[in-house]
Design a protein around this motif. Structure first.
Motif, PDB file in Angstrom:
ATOM      1  N   UNK A 114       0.830  -1.215   0.000  1.00  0.00           N
ATOM      2  CA  UNK A 114       0.000   0.000   0.000  1.00  0.00           C
ATOM      3  C   UNK A 114       0.859   1.258   0.000  1.00  0.00           C
ATOM      4  N   UNK A 115       1.942   1.263   0.765  1.00  0.00           N
ATOM      5  CA  UNK A 115       2.788   2.472   0.833  1.00  0.00           C
ATOM      6  C   UNK A 115       3.354   2.815  -0.545  1.00  0.00           C
ATOM      7  N   UNK A 116       3.718   1.778  -1.343  1.00  0.00           N
ATOM      8  CA  UNK A 116       4.242   2.027  -2.683  1.00  0.00           C
ATOM      9  C   UNK A 116       3.128   2.479  -3.628  1.00  0.00           C
ATOM     10  N   UNK A 117       1.931   1.919  -3.454  1.00  0.00           N
ATOM     11  CA  UNK A 117       0.794   2.358  -4.264  1.00  0.00           C
ATOM     12  C   UNK A 117       0.497   3.830  -3.975  1.00  0.00           C
ATOM     13  N   UNK A 118       0.541   4.195  -2.701  1.00  0.00           N
ATOM     14  CA  UNK A 118       0.294   5.588  -2.311  1.00  0.00           C
ATOM     15  C   UNK A 118       1.355   6.501  -2.917  1.00  0.00           C
ATOM     16  N   UNK A 119       2.614   6.078  -2.828  1.00  0.00           N
ATOM     17  CA  UNK A 119       3.713   6.875  -3.400  1.00  0.00           C
ATOM     18  C   UNK A 119       3.548   7.024  -4.910  1.00  0.00           C
ATOM     19  N   UNK A 120       3.188   5.931  -5.587  1.00  0.00           N
ATOM     20  CA  UNK A 120       2.974   5.976  -7.024  1.00  0.00           C
ATOM     21  C   UNK A 120       1.869   6.979  -7.355  1.00  0.00           C
ATOM     22  N   UNK A 121       0.798   6.980  -6.576  1.00  0.00           N
ATOM     23  CA  UNK A 121      -0.300   7.924  -6.791  1.00  0.00           C
ATOM     24  C   UNK A 121       0.137   9.367  -6.601  1.00  0.00           C
ATOM     25  N   UNK A 122       0.919   9.611  -5.557  1.00  0.00           N
ATOM     26  CA  UNK A 122       1.412  10.984  -5.334  1.00  0.00           C
ATOM     27  C   UNK A 122       2.300  11.429  -6.484  1.00  0.00           C
ATOM     28  N   UNK A 123       3.162  10.526  -6.946  1.00  0.00           N
ATOM     29  CA  UNK A 123       4.028  10.866  -8.073  1.00  0.00           C
ATOM     30  C   UNK A 123       3.211  11.134  -9.332  1.00  0.00           C
ATOM     31  N   UNK A 124       2.216  10.301  -9.592  1.00  0.00           N
ATOM     32  CA  UNK A 124       1.369  10.493 -10.777  1.00  0.00           C
ATOM     33  C   UNK A 124       0.662  11.836 -10.724  1.00  0.00           C
ATOM     34  N   UNK A 125       0.222  12.229  -9.533  1.00  0.00           N
ATOM     35  CA  UNK A 125      -0.468  13.511  -9.384  1.00  0.00           C
ATOM     36  C   UNK A 125       0.473  14.686  -9.666  1.00  0.00           C
ATOM     37  N   UNK A 126       1.772  14.472  -9.508  1.00  0.00           N
ATOM     38  CA  UNK A 126       2.745  15.547  -9.740  1.00  0.00           C
ATOM     39  C   UNK A 126       3.142  15.694 -11.207  1.00  0.00           C
ATOM     40  N   UNK A 156       7.720  13.428 -12.875  1.00  0.00           N
ATOM     41  CA  UNK A 156       7.988  12.284 -11.995  1.00  0.00           C
ATOM     42  C   UNK A 156       8.086  10.959 -12.750  1.00  0.00           C
ATOM     43  N   UNK A 157       8.059  10.997 -14.071  1.00  0.00           N
ATOM     44  CA  UNK A 157       8.157   9.752 -14.837  1.00  0.00           C
ATOM     45  C   UNK A 157       9.359   8.895 -14.429  1.00  0.00           C
ATOM     46  N   UNK A 158      10.561   9.478 -14.276  1.00  0.00           N
ATOM     47  CA  UNK A 158      11.703   8.636 -13.883  1.00  0.00           C
ATOM     48  C   UNK A 158      11.493   7.952 -12.524  1.00  0.00           C
ATOM     49  N   UNK A 159      10.912   8.667 -11.568  1.00  0.00           N
ATOM     50  CA  UNK A 159      10.664   8.067 -10.252  1.00  0.00           C
ATOM     51  C   UNK A 159       9.605   6.973 -10.335  1.00  0.00           C
ATOM     52  N   UNK A 160       8.573   7.212 -11.137  1.00  0.00           N
ATOM     53  CA  UNK A 160       7.537   6.185 -11.303  1.00  0.00           C
ATOM     54  C   UNK A 160       8.108   4.951 -11.984  1.00  0.00           C
ATOM     55  N   UNK A 161       8.945   5.185 -12.988  1.00  0.00           N
ATOM     56  CA  UNK A 161       9.587   4.069 -13.681  1.00  0.00           C
ATOM     57  C   UNK A 161      10.439   3.257 -12.708  1.00  0.00           C
TER      58      UNK A 161
END
Length: 139
Positions: A69-81, A85-90
């Motif tokens: 869940x913590x990684x899903x939450x982080x992915x969502x925050x990055x997507x919202x930015x 944030x593409x490199x971080x999401x990748x």
């Protein structure tokens, strides 16, 4: 959500059925901050946009593959930015993929061992033999 017609919005029951989650799980996803704010109608019922449904399908995929869940939450925050944030999401998705590939390999090994056990019992049954002496009780 600008540009979305009222008839494109779905209630929680329809969304739950569409993405394969329970209504309680959808509410939990909202409380956990995994889903962007969901609008409410005049009766305070949730109105999910097509974008919400698409995002929820992504979350279901990530959860089904074992993403915490913590990684899903982080992915969502990055997507919202946004795109910056593409490199971080990748990197996040690639690390998760590596864990998933390792888990699949381990499951393959476990399946092979289990197949060996199944075959051994088939042979024993066909030959009318016992598998060996029982284990001691430990007394």
């Amino acid at each position: 959500m600008t540009g979305t017609r009222d008839e494109e919005y779905l209630g929680i029951r329809e969304v739950a059925a569409s993405v394969g989650l329970s209504q309680d799980t959808l509410r939990w996803y909202e409380r956990e901050g995994l889903v962007p704010r969901v609008e409410r109608d005049g009766s305070r019922r949730r109105r999910y946009s097509p974008r919400h449904v698409g995002w929820l399908r992504t979350l279901v995929l990530l959860r089904r593959t074992g993403m915490p869940t913590r990684d899903m939450r982080r992915f969502g925050r990055l997507a919202a930015d946004g795109a910056a944030t593409h490199p971080e999401r990748l990197a996040l998705l690639s690390a998760h993929r590596d864990r998933l590939v390792a888990r699949i390999a381990a499951l393959g090994d476990d399946l092979a061992a289990l197949d060996g056990k199944v075959e051994r019992y088939r042979e024993l049954i066909a030959q009318g033999r016992d598998c060996g002496a029982p284990l001691p009780d430990g007394d």
